[in-house]
Design a protein around this motif. Sequence first.
Motif, PDB file in Angstrom:
ATOM      1  N   UNK A  53       0.824  -1.235  -0.137  1.00  0.00           N
ATOM      2  CA  UNK A  53      -0.177   0.042  -0.068  1.00  0.00           C
ATOM      3  C   UNK A  53       0.776   1.370   0.149  1.00  0.00           C
ATOM      4  N   UNK A  54       0.918   1.859  -1.041  1.00  0.00           N
ATOM      5  CA  UNK A  54       1.598   3.213  -1.344  1.00  0.00           C
ATOM      6  C   UNK A  54       3.003   2.847  -1.750  1.00  0.00           C
ATOM      7  N   UNK A  55       3.697   3.882  -2.216  1.00  0.00           N
ATOM      8  CA  UNK A  55       5.052   3.617  -2.846  1.00  0.00           C
ATOM      9  C   UNK A  55       5.969   4.537  -2.468  1.00  0.00           C
ATOM     10  N   UNK A  56       5.630   5.626  -1.596  1.00  0.00           N
ATOM     11  CA  UNK A  56       6.670   6.474  -1.330  1.00  0.00           C
ATOM     12  C   UNK A  56       7.015   7.581  -2.264  1.00  0.00           C
ATOM     13  N   UNK A  57       8.207   8.275  -1.675  1.00  0.00           N
ATOM     14  CA  UNK A  57       8.382   9.564  -2.421  1.00  0.00           C
ATOM     15  C   UNK A  57       9.421   9.410  -3.806  1.00  0.00           C
ATOM     16  N   UNK A  58       9.955   8.428  -3.803  1.00  0.00           N
ATOM     17  CA  UNK A  58      10.692   8.164  -4.939  1.00  0.00           C
ATOM     18  C   UNK A  58      12.055   8.409  -4.979  1.00  0.00           C
ATOM     19  N   UNK A  59      12.789   8.783  -6.075  1.00  0.00           N
ATOM     20  CA  UNK A  59      14.170   8.768  -6.304  1.00  0.00           C
ATOM     21  C   UNK A  59      14.231  10.354  -6.025  1.00  0.00           C
ATOM     22  N   UNK A  60      15.731  10.721  -5.921  1.00  0.00           N
ATOM     23  CA  UNK A  60      16.217  11.979  -5.804  1.00  0.00           C
ATOM     24  C   UNK A  60      15.483  13.054  -6.769  1.00  0.00           C
ATOM     25  N   UNK A  61      15.159  12.712  -8.031  1.00  0.00           N
ATOM     26  CA  UNK A  61      14.674  13.474  -8.996  1.00  0.00           C
ATOM     27  C   UNK A  61      13.267  13.200  -9.331  1.00  0.00           C
ATOM     28  N   UNK A  62      12.686  12.615  -8.334  1.00  0.00           N
ATOM     29  CA  UNK A  62      11.200  12.008  -8.408  1.00  0.00           C
ATOM     30  C   UNK A  62      10.169  13.343  -8.421  1.00  0.00           C
ATOM     31  N   UNK A  63       8.893  13.204  -8.516  1.00  0.00           N
ATOM     32  CA  UNK A  63       7.886  14.351  -8.667  1.00  0.00           C
ATOM     33  C   UNK A  63       7.789  14.884  -7.152  1.00  0.00           C
ATOM     34  N   UNK A  64       8.299  14.333  -6.223  1.00  0.00           N
ATOM     35  CA  UNK A  64       8.093  14.666  -4.872  1.00  0.00           C
ATOM     36  C   UNK A  64       9.442  15.668  -4.561  1.00  0.00           C
ATOM     37  N   UNK A  65      10.372  15.657  -5.211  1.00  0.00           N
ATOM     38  CA  UNK A  65      11.764  16.077  -4.986  1.00  0.00           C
ATOM     39  C   UNK A  65      11.734  17.634  -4.746  1.00  0.00           C
ATOM     40  N   UNK A  66      10.594  18.458  -4.893  1.00  0.00           N
ATOM     41  CA  UNK A  66      10.539  19.707  -4.837  1.00  0.00           C
ATOM     42  C   UNK A  66      10.320  20.046  -3.521  1.00  0.00           C
ATOM     43  N   UNK A  67       9.724  19.036  -2.444  1.00  0.00           N
ATOM     44  CA  UNK A  67       9.463  19.347  -1.259  1.00  0.00           C
ATOM     45  C   UNK A  67       9.417  18.197  -0.320  1.00  0.00           C
ATOM     46  N   UNK A  68       9.594  17.101  -0.676  1.00  0.00           N
ATOM     47  CA  UNK A  68       9.962  15.912   0.325  1.00  0.00           C
ATOM     48  C   UNK A  68      11.338  15.371   0.472  1.00  0.00           C
ATOM     49  N   UNK A  69      11.727  14.785   1.672  1.00  0.00           N
ATOM     50  CA  UNK A  69      13.123  14.445   1.775  1.00  0.00           C
ATOM     51  C   UNK A  69      13.585  13.171   0.815  1.00  0.00           C
ATOM     52  N   UNK A  70      13.387  13.258  -0.146  1.00  0.00           N
ATOM     53  CA  UNK A  70      13.940  12.220  -1.321  1.00  0.00           C
ATOM     54  C   UNK A  70      15.358  12.094  -1.026  1.00  0.00           C
ATOM     55  N   UNK A  71      15.953  10.986  -1.503  1.00  0.00           N
ATOM     56  CA  UNK A  71      15.229   9.772  -1.846  1.00  0.00           C
ATOM     57  C   UNK A  71      14.587   9.185  -0.890  1.00  0.00           C
ATOM     58  N   UNK A  72      13.579   8.218  -1.012  1.00  0.00           N
ATOM     59  CA  UNK A  72      12.996   7.416  -0.084  1.00  0.00           C
ATOM     60  C   UNK A  72      13.890   5.919  -0.239  1.00  0.00           C
ATOM     61  N   UNK A  73      13.658   5.506   0.981  1.00  0.00           N
ATOM     62  CA  UNK A  73      14.190   4.073   1.104  1.00  0.00           C
ATOM     63  C   UNK A  73      13.345   2.834   0.968  1.00  0.00           C
ATOM     64  N   UNK A  74      12.574   2.966   0.133  1.00  0.00           N
ATOM     65  CA  UNK A  74      11.534   1.772   0.292  1.00  0.00           C
ATOM     66  C   UNK A  74      12.289   0.538  -0.035  1.00  0.00           C
ATOM     67  N   UNK A  75      13.071   0.482  -0.979  1.00  0.00           N
ATOM     68  CA  UNK A  75      13.772  -0.734  -1.508  1.00  0.00           C
ATOM     69  C   UNK A  75      14.566  -1.308  -0.236  1.00  0.00           C
TER      70      UNK A  75
END
Length: 246
Positions: free
Chosen positions: A64-86
Amino acid sequence: MPHPPRIVAGAEVTPLCDAVGAMGPAIRRPMAETFPGAALDEEPWILHFHCYLIRDRAGRVTLVDTGIGAADSPASSWAPVPGSLDAELAAAGVTPADVDVVILTHLHSDHASGAVTDAGLRFVNARHVVQQADLDVVGGEMLDRVVTPIKDRLHVVEGDEEVVPGVRVHLTAGHTPGHQIVRVGELAITGDLVLHPVQLADPSIHYVYDDDPERAAATRAEVLAGLRAERAILATAHFTDPFLPL
């Protein structure tokens, strides 16, 4: 390391902490604006970005849900990327290829960006469950960089549906038109139905980034009342502690 799992309705549910941090300057607002009327202290709002891994007795693996993604993901402008889901999945003994079903509570960048990598689809064997109402409005980077790459693996739902035996999605519109929560027995994985603990005490407290604040508040009040009547357990996206008995 992942938080300890809970066993609910015969399934093992493990919280995965993809990231911890405050909103970045591109989206940060004073708490008085973020949750108007809540009288919160003006201190940094530290968010935990939780995803949830469900493993049932039949060996099915649902994320359920896949988090904020990589350093250049769509969340990178505001979230603490990269995520550590893997890394969180690996600590739980799961690879992305092991995941049979991905459920996206909604198509905001901190919940869905991790569905893809620079090489394309991350969960290559999974169908991706999304509400039609969110697909109807998604645009920009989320459409181009997340939805388009997973389009051949979409399982589109409209409303409430059992998407895996024992796992149901329920439409809870307001934060987005197609926001959905996930039920596994007495557990409710709530996405952004509730963003901050203050909304548990007063569901009418708005969140500035709700698409439809009035509808979100009404949905939150109705759903929380039902969950309290059940004495359910919340599995939250952004609280410090992932599990919260009501």
